[in-house]
Design an enzyme around this catalytic site. Structure first.
Site, PDB file in Angstrom:
ATOM      1  N   ARG A 233       4.693   9.189  -7.178  1.00  0.00           N
ATOM      2  CA  ARG A 233       4.472   8.009  -6.336  1.00  0.00           C
ATOM      3  C   ARG A 233       4.894   8.385  -4.915  1.00  0.00           C
ATOM      4  NH1 ARG A 233       8.687   3.784  -7.447  1.00  0.00           N
ATOM      5  NH2 ARG A 233       7.502   3.320  -9.297  1.00  0.00           N
TER       6      ARG A 233
ATOM      7  N   ASP B 125      12.226   5.949  -9.884  1.00  0.00           N
ATOM      8  CA  ASP B 125      12.341   5.535  -8.480  1.00  0.00           C
ATOM      9  C   ASP B 125      13.190   6.552  -7.734  1.00  0.00           C
ATOM     10  OD1 ASP B 125      10.962   3.196  -9.024  1.00  0.00           O
ATOM     11  OD2 ASP B 125      12.749   1.939  -9.103  1.00  0.00           O
TER      12      ASP B 125
HETATM   13  C1  LIG Z   1       5.023   0.253  -5.552  1.00  0.00           C
HETATM   14  C2  LIG Z   1       6.111   0.656  -4.613  1.00  0.00           C
HETATM   15  C3  LIG Z   1       7.176   1.398  -5.083  1.00  0.00           C
HETATM   16  C4  LIG Z   1       8.182   1.809  -4.216  1.00  0.00           C
HETATM   17  N1  LIG Z   1       9.180   2.618  -4.685  1.00  0.00           N
HETATM   18  C5  LIG Z   1      10.101   3.096  -3.811  1.00  0.00           C
HETATM   19  C6  LIG Z   1      11.077   4.041  -4.228  1.00  0.00           C
HETATM   20  O1  LIG Z   1      11.135   4.461  -5.390  1.00  0.00           O
HETATM   21  N2  LIG Z   1      11.982   4.473  -3.300  1.00  0.00           N
HETATM   22  C7  LIG Z   1      11.948   4.033  -1.993  1.00  0.00           C
HETATM   23  O2  LIG Z   1      12.775   4.485  -1.185  1.00  0.00           O
HETATM   24  N3  LIG Z   1      11.020   3.147  -1.579  1.00  0.00           N
HETATM   25  C8  LIG Z   1      10.114   2.659  -2.449  1.00  0.00           C
HETATM   26  N4  LIG Z   1       9.171   1.770  -2.006  1.00  0.00           N
HETATM   27  C9  LIG Z   1       9.305   1.150  -0.654  1.00  0.00           C
HETATM   28  C10 LIG Z   1       8.645   1.994   0.415  1.00  0.00           C
HETATM   29  O3  LIG Z   1       9.349   3.194   0.587  1.00  0.00           O
HETATM   30  C11 LIG Z   1       8.607   1.232   1.758  1.00  0.00           C
HETATM   31  O4  LIG Z   1       9.903   0.903   2.169  1.00  0.00           O
HETATM   32  C12 LIG Z   1       7.789  -0.048   1.705  1.00  0.00           C
HETATM   33  O5  LIG Z   1       6.656   0.082   0.907  1.00  0.00           O
HETATM   34  C13 LIG Z   1       7.339  -0.455   3.120  1.00  0.00           C
HETATM   35  O6  LIG Z   1       6.507   0.537   3.648  1.00  0.00           O
HETATM   36  P1  LIG Z   1       4.904   0.386   3.746  1.00  0.00           P
HETATM   37  O7  LIG Z   1       4.308   1.685   3.418  1.00  0.00           O
HETATM   38  O8  LIG Z   1       4.448  -0.751   2.918  1.00  0.00           O
HETATM   39  O9  LIG Z   1       4.610   0.168   5.287  1.00  0.00           O
HETATM   40  P2  LIG Z   1       5.147  -0.871   6.351  1.00  0.00           P
HETATM   41  O10 LIG Z   1       4.668  -0.374   7.659  1.00  0.00           O
HETATM   42  O11 LIG Z   1       6.602  -1.113   6.180  1.00  0.00           O
HETATM   43  O12 LIG Z   1       4.384  -2.202   5.972  1.00  0.00           O
HETATM   44  C14 LIG Z   1       3.007  -2.412   6.253  1.00  0.00           C
HETATM   45  C15 LIG Z   1       2.758  -3.912   6.142  1.00  0.00           C
HETATM   46  O13 LIG Z   1       3.009  -4.358   4.796  1.00  0.00           O
HETATM   47  C16 LIG Z   1       3.676  -5.605   4.794  1.00  0.00           C
HETATM   48  N5  LIG Z   1       5.035  -5.407   4.244  1.00  0.00           N
HETATM   49  C17 LIG Z   1       5.683  -4.242   4.006  1.00  0.00           C
HETATM   50  N6  LIG Z   1       6.897  -4.452   3.475  1.00  0.00           N
HETATM   51  C18 LIG Z   1       7.033  -5.790   3.386  1.00  0.00           C
HETATM   52  C19 LIG Z   1       8.062  -6.641   2.922  1.00  0.00           C
HETATM   53  N7  LIG Z   1       9.196  -6.168   2.447  1.00  0.00           N
HETATM   54  N8  LIG Z   1       7.855  -7.982   2.968  1.00  0.00           N
HETATM   55  C20 LIG Z   1       6.690  -8.499   3.433  1.00  0.00           C
HETATM   56  N9  LIG Z   1       5.670  -7.738   3.898  1.00  0.00           N
HETATM   57  C21 LIG Z   1       5.841  -6.402   3.868  1.00  0.00           C
HETATM   58  C22 LIG Z   1       3.718  -6.065   6.234  1.00  0.00           C
HETATM   59  O14 LIG Z   1       2.564  -6.817   6.486  1.00  0.00           O
HETATM   60  C23 LIG Z   1       3.694  -4.761   7.002  1.00  0.00           C
HETATM   61  O15 LIG Z   1       3.199  -4.921   8.310  1.00  0.00           O
HETATM   62  C24 LIG Z   1       8.131   1.402  -2.846  1.00  0.00           C
HETATM   63  C25 LIG Z   1       7.049   0.678  -2.367  1.00  0.00           C
HETATM   64  C26 LIG Z   1       6.040   0.315  -3.225  1.00  0.00           C
HETATM   65  C27 LIG Z   1       4.866  -0.433  -2.662  1.00  0.00           C
END
Ligand SMILES: Cc1cc2nc3c(=O)[nH]c(=O)nc-3n(C[C@H](O)[C@H](O)[C@H](O)COP(=O)(O)OP(=O)(O)OC[C@H]3O[C@@H](n4cnc5c(N)ncnc54)[C@H](O)[C@@H]3O)c2cc1C
Length: 306
Positions: free
Chosen positions: A181, A130
């Site tokens: 990732r 991560d």
């Molecule tokens: C498998 C995975 C691994 C990850 N690993 C890391 C990492 O190692 N380091 C790091 O900094 N970040 C990590 N993240 C988090 C990532 O950086 C984002 O903060 C997170 O995924 C929200 O961004 P998004 O691309 O989903 O878009 P967004 O625009 O935030 O979300 C799009 C839509 O998804 C839904 N959604 C998103 N987040 C949420 C939530 N928390 N609760 C409910 N609904 C939600 C909502 O409907 C939103 O409108 C990871 C995310 C995933 C999916």
């Protein structure tokens, strides 16, 4: 503003103690966390696998400053990997460098992450490191480079597209064969190193995806954002890259219908399943990502008080 405050709150040990003592917080957190034990995480994995979804298991923990705690976390990973192999689960593992000792010493972190990679290789699976806050970005990239140079070819890491530096990291790490990732980034970073505008972060995401899809490595696109998912699917078609060269990833408890819809459309999807009792910072970052989660949480709290 709210996001910054929540990300700061995720680091507060006082708030962590208060929140984890309140049973209602634990109940709300269960939406995002499979449980406190490995057995609960494996049960969730079996259920997801039965639906056709792959899994990556994350033993929750970060900012560990005691060697014994880091060693215990590594042991949980080794046990998890043994069970993954024994049960033939479609499951990899995700590790945080500061959970496996990076704040104690680089040597300890190398040793513990290296042991997880070796066991994962024996079990036929891979390890994703991560990406934490920007204080750790360079150390995490360096860790992946050292592990790969030491022969662990089943290890890669997450990269955050809000950081200006990320395309260079993607070129360097994919050049070594590391599978990455791609995610937007979950921390609050200053504007001299990170994009603040959502559209800029999304455009940077798609540019990084293109770097991965035009290279030789497997792409892991972690997002719940259907616009980005659509753009990546179009990009893959334009570049004539099939779904065997990449997967989408989403977090446990978030947008489950979209996870299944992707499978129906012939894509691969992996669910990140966190477990363990150190769920507080992970949970607060999930609140920070979406104001509606804060409202949901506050309603649960007020409902309880009423
Ligand atoms: C498998 C995975 C691994 C990850 N690993 C890391 C990492 O190692 N380091 C790091 O900094 N970040 C990590 N993240 C988090 C990532 O950086 C984002 O903060 C997170 O995924 C929200 O961004 P998004 O691309 O989903 O878009 P967004 O625009 O935030 O979300 C799009 C839509 O998804 C839904 N959604 C998103 N987040 C949420 C939530 N928390 N609760 C409910 N609904 C939600 C909502 O409907 C939103 O409108 C990871 C995310 C995933 C999916």
């Amino acid at each position: 503003m709210l996001r910054r405050a929540l990300v700061a709150a995720s680091r507060s040990s006082v708030l962590r103690r208060v929140a984890t003592d309140v049973p209602i917080t634990r109940n709300v957190a269960q939406r995002f966390v499979a449980g406190e034990t490995l057995e609960q995480a494996l049960a969730a994995t079996r259920e997801l696998n039965a639906k056709g979804l792959s899994v990556t298991l994350d033993h929750l923990g970060e900012s560990v400053t005691e060697e014994a705690v880091a060693r215990r976390s590594a042991e949980v990973y080794l046990e998890a990997l043994g069970r993954i192999a024994e049960e033939g689960l479609d499951c990899s593992v995700s590790v945080k460098p500061t959970s496996l000792g990076l704040d104690v010493s680089v040597e300890l972190c190398d040793e513990l992450v290296g042991s997880v990679c070796a066991e994962a290789a024996r079990c036929g699976t891979h390890v994703t490191i991560d990406m934490e806050g920007s204080d750790y970005t360079q150390a995490t990239v360096d860790l992946v480079v050292r592990l790969r140079e030491a022969g662990h070819d089943n290890v890669g890491c997450a990269v955050q597209t809000y950081l200006h530096r990320t395309p260079d990291d993607v070129r360097r790490l994919t050049g070594m064969g590391a599978s990455l990732r791609i995610c937007k980034g979950a921390y609050a970073e200053p504007d001299d190193i990170a994009y603040q505008d959502d559209d800029e972060v999304s455009d940077a995401y798609v540019r990084c995806a293109e770097l991965v899809l035009t290279g030789e490595t497997f792409g892991r696109f972690a997002t719940h954002d259907h616009r980005i998912i659509g753009r990546i699917r179009n990009l893959a078609r334009r570049l004539e890259v099939g779904p065997d060269r990449y997967e989408f990833q989403m977090l446990y408890g978030i947008r489950e219908p979209l996870q299944l819809e992707l499978l129906e459309r012939g894509e691969r999807c992996r669910v990140y399943v966190p477990f363990g009792d150190e769920w507080y910072p992970y949970f607060v970052r999930r609140l920070a990502e979406r104001p509606a989660n804060v409202v949901f949480f506050l309603r649960a709290l007020t409902g309880r008080r009423a």
